[in-house]
Design a protein around this motif. Structure first.
Motif, PDB file in Angstrom:
ATOM      1  N   PHE A 183       4.322  -6.653  -2.624  1.00  0.00           N
ATOM      2  CA  PHE A 183       5.137  -7.805  -2.615  1.00  0.00           C
ATOM      3  C   PHE A 183       6.607  -6.984  -2.750  1.00  0.00           C
ATOM      4  CE2 PHE A 183       8.373 -10.267  -4.676  1.00  0.00           C
ATOM      5  CZ  PHE A 183       8.212 -11.535  -4.076  1.00  0.00           C
ATOM      6  N   HIS A 184       7.432  -7.047  -2.004  1.00  0.00           N
ATOM      7  CA  HIS A 184       8.708  -6.424  -1.955  1.00  0.00           C
ATOM      8  C   HIS A 184       9.997  -7.283  -2.334  1.00  0.00           C
ATOM      9  CE1 HIS A 184       6.666  -2.692  -0.382  1.00  0.00           C
ATOM     10  NE2 HIS A 184       6.335  -3.410   0.496  1.00  0.00           N
ATOM     11  N   PRO A 185      10.290  -7.453  -3.482  1.00  0.00           N
ATOM     12  CA  PRO A 185      11.687  -8.354  -3.696  1.00  0.00           C
ATOM     13  C   PRO A 185      12.778  -8.080  -2.919  1.00  0.00           C
ATOM     14  CG  PRO A 185      10.569  -7.357  -5.767  1.00  0.00           C
ATOM     15  CD  PRO A 185      10.126  -6.769  -4.584  1.00  0.00           C
ATOM     16  N   ARG A 186      13.823  -9.023  -2.660  1.00  0.00           N
ATOM     17  CA  ARG A 186      15.071  -8.608  -2.313  1.00  0.00           C
ATOM     18  C   ARG A 186      15.653  -7.472  -2.804  1.00  0.00           C
ATOM     19  NH1 ARG A 186      16.983 -13.243  -3.223  1.00  0.00           N
ATOM     20  NH2 ARG A 186      18.546 -12.669  -4.473  1.00  0.00           N
ATOM     21  N   LYS A 187      16.307  -6.594  -2.238  1.00  0.00           N
ATOM     22  CA  LYS A 187      16.818  -5.521  -2.771  1.00  0.00           C
ATOM     23  C   LYS A 187      17.975  -5.772  -4.096  1.00  0.00           C
ATOM     24  CE  LYS A 187      16.054  -1.881   0.849  1.00  0.00           C
ATOM     25  NZ  LYS A 187      16.803  -1.127   1.662  1.00  0.00           N
ATOM     26  N   GLU A 188      18.498  -6.753  -3.725  1.00  0.00           N
ATOM     27  CA  GLU A 188      19.637  -7.231  -4.620  1.00  0.00           C
ATOM     28  C   GLU A 188      19.095  -7.622  -5.871  1.00  0.00           C
ATOM     29  OE1 GLU A 188      21.217  -7.528  -0.692  1.00  0.00           O
ATOM     30  OE2 GLU A 188      19.105  -8.206  -1.427  1.00  0.00           O
ATOM     31  N   THR A 189      17.949  -8.039  -6.026  1.00  0.00           N
ATOM     32  CA  THR A 189      17.153  -8.421  -7.430  1.00  0.00           C
ATOM     33  C   THR A 189      16.986  -7.127  -8.281  1.00  0.00           C
ATOM     34  OG1 THR A 189      14.969  -8.292  -6.589  1.00  0.00           O
ATOM     35  CG2 THR A 189      16.113  -9.998  -6.155  1.00  0.00           C
ATOM     36  N   GLY A 190      16.933  -6.015  -7.822  1.00  0.00           N
ATOM     37  CA  GLY A 190      16.618  -5.090  -8.411  1.00  0.00           C
ATOM     38  C   GLY A 190      15.068  -4.780  -9.040  1.00  0.00           C
ATOM     39  N   GLU A 191      14.413  -5.880  -8.533  1.00  0.00           N
ATOM     40  CA  GLU A 191      12.888  -5.647  -9.156  1.00  0.00           C
ATOM     41  C   GLU A 191      12.107  -4.627  -8.239  1.00  0.00           C
ATOM     42  OE1 GLU A 191      11.774  -9.759  -8.912  1.00  0.00           O
ATOM     43  OE2 GLU A 191      13.173 -10.420  -9.826  1.00  0.00           O
ATOM     44  N   PRO A 192      11.187  -4.231  -9.298  1.00  0.00           N
ATOM     45  CA  PRO A 192      10.256  -3.166  -8.420  1.00  0.00           C
ATOM     46  C   PRO A 192       9.304  -3.848  -7.522  1.00  0.00           C
ATOM     47  CG  PRO A 192       9.470  -3.787 -10.654  1.00  0.00           C
ATOM     48  CD  PRO A 192      10.733  -4.451 -10.385  1.00  0.00           C
ATOM     49  N   THR A 193       8.743  -3.055  -6.501  1.00  0.00           N
ATOM     50  CA  THR A 193       7.493  -3.604  -5.843  1.00  0.00           C
ATOM     51  C   THR A 193       6.428  -3.948  -6.650  1.00  0.00           C
ATOM     52  OG1 THR A 193       8.489  -2.438  -3.753  1.00  0.00           O
ATOM     53  CG2 THR A 193       6.099  -2.908  -4.022  1.00  0.00           C
ATOM     54  N   SER A 194       5.801  -5.008  -6.555  1.00  0.00           N
ATOM     55  CA  SER A 194       4.359  -5.414  -7.157  1.00  0.00           C
ATOM     56  C   SER A 194       3.293  -5.445  -6.321  1.00  0.00           C
ATOM     57  CB  SER A 194       4.672  -6.677  -7.813  1.00  0.00           C
ATOM     58  OG  SER A 194       5.634  -6.674  -8.757  1.00  0.00           O
ATOM     59  N   VAL A 195       2.183  -4.915  -7.116  1.00  0.00           N
ATOM     60  CA  VAL A 195       0.819  -4.936  -6.271  1.00  0.00           C
ATOM     61  C   VAL A 195      -0.174  -5.775  -6.785  1.00  0.00           C
ATOM     62  CG1 VAL A 195      -0.909  -3.416  -5.491  1.00  0.00           C
ATOM     63  CG2 VAL A 195       1.258  -2.340  -5.567  1.00  0.00           C
ATOM     64  N   PHE A 196      -0.994  -6.594  -5.676  1.00  0.00           N
ATOM     65  CA  PHE A 196      -1.985  -7.009  -6.363  1.00  0.00           C
ATOM     66  C   PHE A 196      -3.004  -6.691  -5.244  1.00  0.00           C
ATOM     67  CE2 PHE A 196       0.287 -10.409  -4.181  1.00  0.00           C
ATOM     68  CZ  PHE A 196      -0.841 -11.021  -3.431  1.00  0.00           C
ATOM     69  N   SER A 197      -4.325  -6.980  -5.770  1.00  0.00           N
ATOM     70  CA  SER A 197      -5.520  -6.704  -4.954  1.00  0.00           C
ATOM     71  C   SER A 197      -6.815  -7.372  -5.095  1.00  0.00           C
ATOM     72  CB  SER A 197      -6.022  -5.154  -5.003  1.00  0.00           C
ATOM     73  OG  SER A 197      -6.052  -4.805  -6.249  1.00  0.00           O
ATOM     74  N   GLY A 198      -7.802  -7.295  -4.243  1.00  0.00           N
ATOM     75  CA  GLY A 198      -8.922  -7.972  -4.232  1.00  0.00           C
ATOM     76  C   GLY A 198     -10.041  -7.432  -3.377  1.00  0.00           C
ATOM     77  N   LYS A 199     -11.269  -7.984  -3.738  1.00  0.00           N
ATOM     78  CA  LYS A 199     -12.601  -7.584  -3.030  1.00  0.00           C
ATOM     79  C   LYS A 199     -12.677  -8.794  -1.883  1.00  0.00           C
ATOM     80  CE  LYS A 199     -14.419  -7.713  -6.984  1.00  0.00           C
ATOM     81  NZ  LYS A 199     -15.599  -7.913  -8.156  1.00  0.00           N
ATOM     82  N   PHE A 200     -13.316  -8.474  -0.797  1.00  0.00           N
ATOM     83  CA  PHE A 200     -13.345  -9.489   0.232  1.00  0.00           C
ATOM     84  C   PHE A 200     -14.566  -9.498   1.007  1.00  0.00           C
ATOM     85  CE2 PHE A 200     -11.468  -6.262   2.916  1.00  0.00           C
ATOM     86  CZ  PHE A 200     -12.407  -6.276   3.913  1.00  0.00           C
ATOM     87  N   VAL A 201     -15.118 -10.637   1.378  1.00  0.00           N
ATOM     88  CA  VAL A 201     -16.176 -10.608   2.331  1.00  0.00           C
ATOM     89  C   VAL A 201     -15.696 -11.706   3.628  1.00  0.00           C
ATOM     90  CG1 VAL A 201     -18.455 -11.818   2.895  1.00  0.00           C
ATOM     91  CG2 VAL A 201     -17.889 -10.938   0.442  1.00  0.00           C
ATOM     92  N   LEU A 202     -15.533 -11.046   4.718  1.00  0.00           N
ATOM     93  CA  LEU A 202     -15.205 -11.678   5.921  1.00  0.00           C
ATOM     94  C   LEU A 202     -16.289 -11.749   6.891  1.00  0.00           C
ATOM     95  CD1 LEU A 202     -11.690 -10.218   6.629  1.00  0.00           C
ATOM     96  CD2 LEU A 202     -12.090 -12.746   6.299  1.00  0.00           C
ATOM     97  N   VAL A 203     -16.771 -12.989   7.271  1.00  0.00           N
ATOM     98  CA  VAL A 203     -17.824 -13.024   8.445  1.00  0.00           C
ATOM     99  C   VAL A 203     -17.012 -13.335   9.553  1.00  0.00           C
ATOM    100  CG1 VAL A 203     -19.900 -14.395   9.218  1.00  0.00           C
ATOM    101  CG2 VAL A 203     -19.383 -13.952   6.548  1.00  0.00           C
TER     102      VAL A 203
END
Length: 203
Positions: free
Chosen positions: A119-139
């Motif tokens: 997740f990349h916030p708008r540059k003006e916010t000065g907030e860092p890029t955040s990450v989240f992740s998971g496991k998946f099953v796709l049929v």
């Protein structure tokens, strides 16, 4: 160059294109859906996501207070809410996948692996890029000679380390656009919980 030569080149190119399409294996076609999936997230485009889900697809989220979502239109409604909130923040997101196992038959394929979202916030916010992740099953189900669509989409949370440590397997999709970032567990968890509270799609 004469018109005859131009016509000859066009004909060769035409048949070369279809020859290439015909040589795509089922693994290639299924792998291509992950690139489409990623593109839909990056562009926040529901029309792209629409291409890869079957009409009778179901989505099973990790959240204990959410029921199983049945039907492509209902799944797309989740994405619509999610994409609108990202766009409203003038932010953007990237997603990629690493498939570690695939059970493939003539008509169905079951993929198991990890996904990672940035997740990349708008540059003006000065907030860092955040990450989240998971496991998946796709049929996936084969719906034509050159097309597969998702019929079951299920996921749970996992630490990003598992995505980055996943090893590539022959013939399986393996996203390479991300390099490891040092993220605090608290920051990742906070972001993920914020998405859940907003009824946003997990991946």
């Amino acid at each position: 160059m004469s018109h005859i030569k131009l016509l000859f080149i066009f004909v060769l190119s035409f048949f070369s294109h279809f020859s290439t399409a015909e040589t795509m294996t089922d693994n290639d076609l299924i792998n291509a859906n992950y690139k489409v999936f990623s593109s839909g997230f990056e562009k926040l485009d529901l029309n792209i996501i629409d291409q890869i889900y079957a009409d009778d697809a179901v989505y099973i989220s990790e959240t204990f207070d959410k029921e199983i979502v049945t039907g492509k239109e209902n799944i797309l409604s989740l994405y619509k809410v999610f994409f609108k909130k990202i766009a409203k923040k003038s932010a953007h997101i990237d997603v990629d996948f690493r498939v570690i196992n695939r059970e493939l038959t003539d008509e169905n394929a079951t993929d198991v692996g990890y996904y990672l979202v940035r997740f990349h916030p708008r540059k003006e916010t000065g907030e860092p890029t955040s990450v989240f992740s998971g496991k998946f099953v796709l049929v996936s189900r084969k719906v034509g000679e050159q097309q597969w669509k998702f019929i079951v989409d299920s996921n749970t949370k996992v630490k990003p380390d598992f995505y980055f440590s996943a090893k590539p397997s022959s013939n399986l999709y393996y996203g390479r656009q991300f390099n490891p970032l040092i993220e605090s567990h608290e920051e990742t968890t906070a972001l993920h919980e914020n998405h859940q509270e907003s009824d946003e799609h997990d991946h």
